[in-house]
Enzyme design. Structure first.
Site, mmCIF file in Angstrom:
data_model
loop_
_atom_site.group_PDB
_atom_site.id
_atom_site.type_symbol
_atom_site.label_atom_id
_atom_site.label_comp_id
_atom_site.label_asym_id
_atom_site.label_seq_id
_atom_site.Cartn_x
_atom_site.Cartn_y
_atom_site.Cartn_z
ATOM 1 C CB CYS A 1 -0.943 -0.008 1.193
ATOM 2 S SG CYS A 1 -2.021 -1.435 1.166
ATOM 3 C CG HIS B 1 -3.388 3.246 1.871
ATOM 4 N ND1 HIS B 1 -3.744 2.875 0.591
ATOM 5 C CD2 HIS B 1 -3.496 2.130 2.643
ATOM 6 C CE1 HIS B 1 -4.039 1.589 0.588
ATOM 7 N NE2 HIS B 1 -3.901 1.119 1.815
ATOM 8 C CG ASN C 1 -6.752 -1.071 0.530
ATOM 9 O OD1 ASN C 1 -5.949 -0.634 -0.282
ATOM 10 N ND2 ASN C 1 -6.386 -1.585 1.698
HETATM 11 O O1 UT7 Z 1 -4.124 -1.554 3.105
HETATM 12 C C1 UT7 Z 1 -3.194 -1.531 4.116
HETATM 13 C C2 UT7 Z 1 -3.278 -2.656 5.052
HETATM 14 N N1 UT7 Z 1 -4.610 -3.001 5.492
HETATM 15 C C3 UT7 Z 1 -5.288 -2.287 6.411
HETATM 16 O O2 UT7 Z 1 -4.899 -1.210 6.807
HETATM 17 C C4 UT7 Z 1 -6.555 -2.914 6.936
HETATM 18 C C5 UT7 Z 1 -6.661 -2.727 8.423
HETATM 19 N N2 UT7 Z 1 -7.758 -3.504 9.047
HETATM 20 C C6 UT7 Z 1 -9.050 -3.210 8.834
HETATM 21 O O3 UT7 Z 1 -9.395 -2.335 8.072
HETATM 22 C C7 UT7 Z 1 -10.062 -3.969 9.662
HETATM 23 O O4 UT7 Z 1 -9.392 -4.723 10.636
HETATM 24 C C8 UT7 Z 1 -10.996 -4.904 8.835
HETATM 25 C C9 UT7 Z 1 -11.965 -4.074 8.012
HETATM 26 C C10 UT7 Z 1 -10.171 -5.796 7.910
HETATM 27 C C11 UT7 Z 1 -11.822 -5.760 9.794
HETATM 28 O O5 UT7 Z 1 -12.543 -4.917 10.688
HETATM 29 P P1 UT7 Z 1 -12.503 -5.137 12.277
HETATM 30 O O6 UT7 Z 1 -13.348 -4.100 12.863
HETATM 31 O O7 UT7 Z 1 -11.055 -5.181 12.700
HETATM 32 O O8 UT7 Z 1 -13.211 -6.528 12.417
HETATM 33 P P2 UT7 Z 1 -12.703 -7.886 13.123
HETATM 34 O O9 UT7 Z 1 -11.845 -8.647 12.171
HETATM 35 O O10 UT7 Z 1 -12.170 -7.592 14.482
HETATM 36 O O11 UT7 Z 1 -14.078 -8.625 13.319
HETATM 37 C C12 UT7 Z 1 -15.108 -8.112 14.195
HETATM 38 C C13 UT7 Z 1 -16.327 -8.988 14.031
HETATM 39 C C14 UT7 Z 1 -16.037 -10.487 14.150
HETATM 40 O O12 UT7 Z 1 -17.149 -11.101 14.740
HETATM 41 P P3 UT7 Z 1 -17.160 -11.494 16.312
HETATM 42 O O13 UT7 Z 1 -15.979 -12.414 16.500
HETATM 43 O O14 UT7 Z 1 -17.000 -10.206 17.035
HETATM 44 O O15 UT7 Z 1 -18.480 -12.139 16.481
HETATM 45 C C15 UT7 Z 1 -15.922 -10.927 12.721
HETATM 46 O O16 UT7 Z 1 -16.215 -12.281 12.539
HETATM 47 O O17 UT7 Z 1 -16.904 -8.804 12.732
HETATM 48 C C16 UT7 Z 1 -16.967 -10.062 12.056
HETATM 49 N N3 UT7 Z 1 -16.686 -9.819 10.658
HETATM 50 C C17 UT7 Z 1 -17.608 -9.594 9.723
HETATM 51 N N4 UT7 Z 1 -18.945 -9.539 9.792
HETATM 52 C C18 UT7 Z 1 -19.607 -9.285 8.646
HETATM 53 C C19 UT7 Z 1 -15.438 -9.736 10.066
HETATM 54 N N5 UT7 Z 1 -15.574 -9.457 8.757
HETATM 55 C C20 UT7 Z 1 -16.908 -9.383 8.525
HETATM 56 C C21 UT7 Z 1 -17.650 -9.112 7.373
HETATM 57 N N6 UT7 Z 1 -19.011 -9.072 7.483
HETATM 58 N N7 UT7 Z 1 -17.094 -8.891 6.171
#
Ligand code: UT7
Length: 331
Positions: free
Chosen positions: A116, A256, A286
């Site tokens: 990125c 970004h 992204n």
């Molecule tokens: O491009 C440069 C590098 N990348 C980044 O900078 C990305 C950085 N990370 C992020 O943007 C975020 O971490 C994500 C968007 C990838 C994920 O968001 P999050 O708020 O960190 O979610 P999480 O992985 O902690 O998941 C929270 C909850 C989980 O459920 P429980 O365990 O709390 O019941 C996941 O299973 O949300 C659930 N979940 C989803 N639910 C519906 C994770 N992905 C999804 C989804 N739809 N797509």
């Protein structure tokens, strides 16, 4: 003799026509529009779906448009640098392919692999070749076809990425406009949190790697999020401080576009009101190395000569950094 700086003298972008909305994703993976929008700010992304097309098919039209806008022939390009992690092939470089497709017969070309941060790494590199006086026209591209390395069964990762990219032309400037300063970092220990497990020399492609989806991006979202929020803000602040810039004197932040929450946190740390922050993540998601040039392309009509701009990125590697740019022209 006054110091030569590398000024951006034109910008262009390209996104594939096919849109993939959050509703479309709902049909292929267990997710929903509301979760994606509130957790990331993304509504839709573009997908390059035509068979036998790669990142060069996004980059080439962008660079051709760039040349047209500036009124130059591709043969005038001295050097073409492409920031990408989704080159058409492992080798040769995507830049080589782009140069051939556009007829940049007099350019030499290479790729920069910084995920990125690919565009800001490439821009800082390209600027050196202008500053030394060696070259007069350097094209810098940031492009990715992320759909080619995504597992559309992994809802935590596939929902944030899309395809697209953009290009800028760098030319010498003698009144101090262009790339004024940059600070770049890398930390290879970040590999564990964000990488493409197979297809490299450690784990070459095999039936097993394909079956296990190891050619797709592996991302520990929460971990990456924490590093991104802290490092993007820290490095942007560092570059602003040493150049005497404040939230008042900075005209634009070009962050970004990985997650709207990371962008908001960075803007808050820098005391910037929302109207000074370029955000188009809702339309394109992204696009990895593509996000920053796509923003510059969209905001170009609003940019004024002398505007103070900070470009800031964080990504796989880990790689991160910020570039201080003084805009060189009015549209
Ligand atoms: O491009 C440069 C590098 N990348 C980044 O900078 C990305 C950085 N990370 C992020 O943007 C975020 O971490 C994500 C968007 C990838 C994920 O968001 P999050 O708020 O960190 O979610 P999480 O992985 O902690 O998941 C929270 C909850 C989980 O459920 P429980 O365990 O709390 O019941 C996941 O299973 O949300 C659930 N979940 C989803 N639910 C519906 C994770 N992905 C999804 C989804 N739809 N797509």
């Amino acid at each position: 003799m006054s110091k030569i700086t590398a000024a951006i003298t034109a910008v262009a972008g390209y996104v594939p026509e096919t849109k993939m909305t959050n509703k479309d994703l709902e049909k292929i993976v267990d997710t929903n529009d509301e979760w994606i929008l509130t957790r990331t700010g993304i509504k839709e992304r573009r997908i390059l779906k035509e068979p036998n097309t790669g990142a060069s098919d996004i980059a080439a039209p962008a660079v051709l448009d760039l040349c047209k806008k500036r009124g130059i022939s591709p043969e005038e390009i001295d050097l073409l640098i492409v920031g990408t992690v989704t080159a058409d092939y492992n080798f040769p470089s995507c830049a080589n392919i782009v140069a051939d497709k556009i007829g940049a017969k007099n350019a030499w070309s290479f790729d920069v692999n910084a995920a990125c941060s690919g565009f800001i790494y490439s821009l800082s590199t390209g600027a050196q070749f202008i500053e030394t006086g060696k070259y007069k026209k350097v094209v810098v591209v940031g492009v990715d076809k992320m759909s080619s390395i995504l597992n559309y069964e992994d809802r935590t990762t596939c929902i944030i990425f899309g395809d697209g990219g953009g290009a800028v032309l760098l030319e010498p400037n003698e009144v101090g406009n262009g790339v004024v300063d940059f600070q770049l970092h890398s930390d290879g220990s970040g590999v564990q949190h964000l990488h493409q497990p197979a297809g490299g020399s450690v784990k070459p492609a095999s039936a097993e790697t394909v079956a296990n989806n190891e050619h797709a991006v592996y991302q520990e979202g929460k971990q990456v999020f924490k590093f991104a929020v802290t490092n993007m803000a820290d490095v942007s602040e560092e570059v602003m401080l040493r150049n005497g810039l404040t939230g008042d004197t900075l005209d634009w932040l070009v962050p970004h576009q990985a997650n709207l929450r990371i962008i908001d946190a960075t803007a808050n740390r820098l005391n910037l009101p929302p109207e000074k922050v370029m955000i188009n993540i809702e339309k394109y998601g992204n696009t990895t190395a593509g996000t920053i040039p796509l923003c510059l392309w969209e905001w170009e009509p609003k940019l004024k000569k002398g505007d103070n701009i900070i470009l800031s990125a964080f990504g796989g590697g880990f790689t991160w950094g910020a570039v201080y740019l003084k805009w060189a022209y009015n549209s």
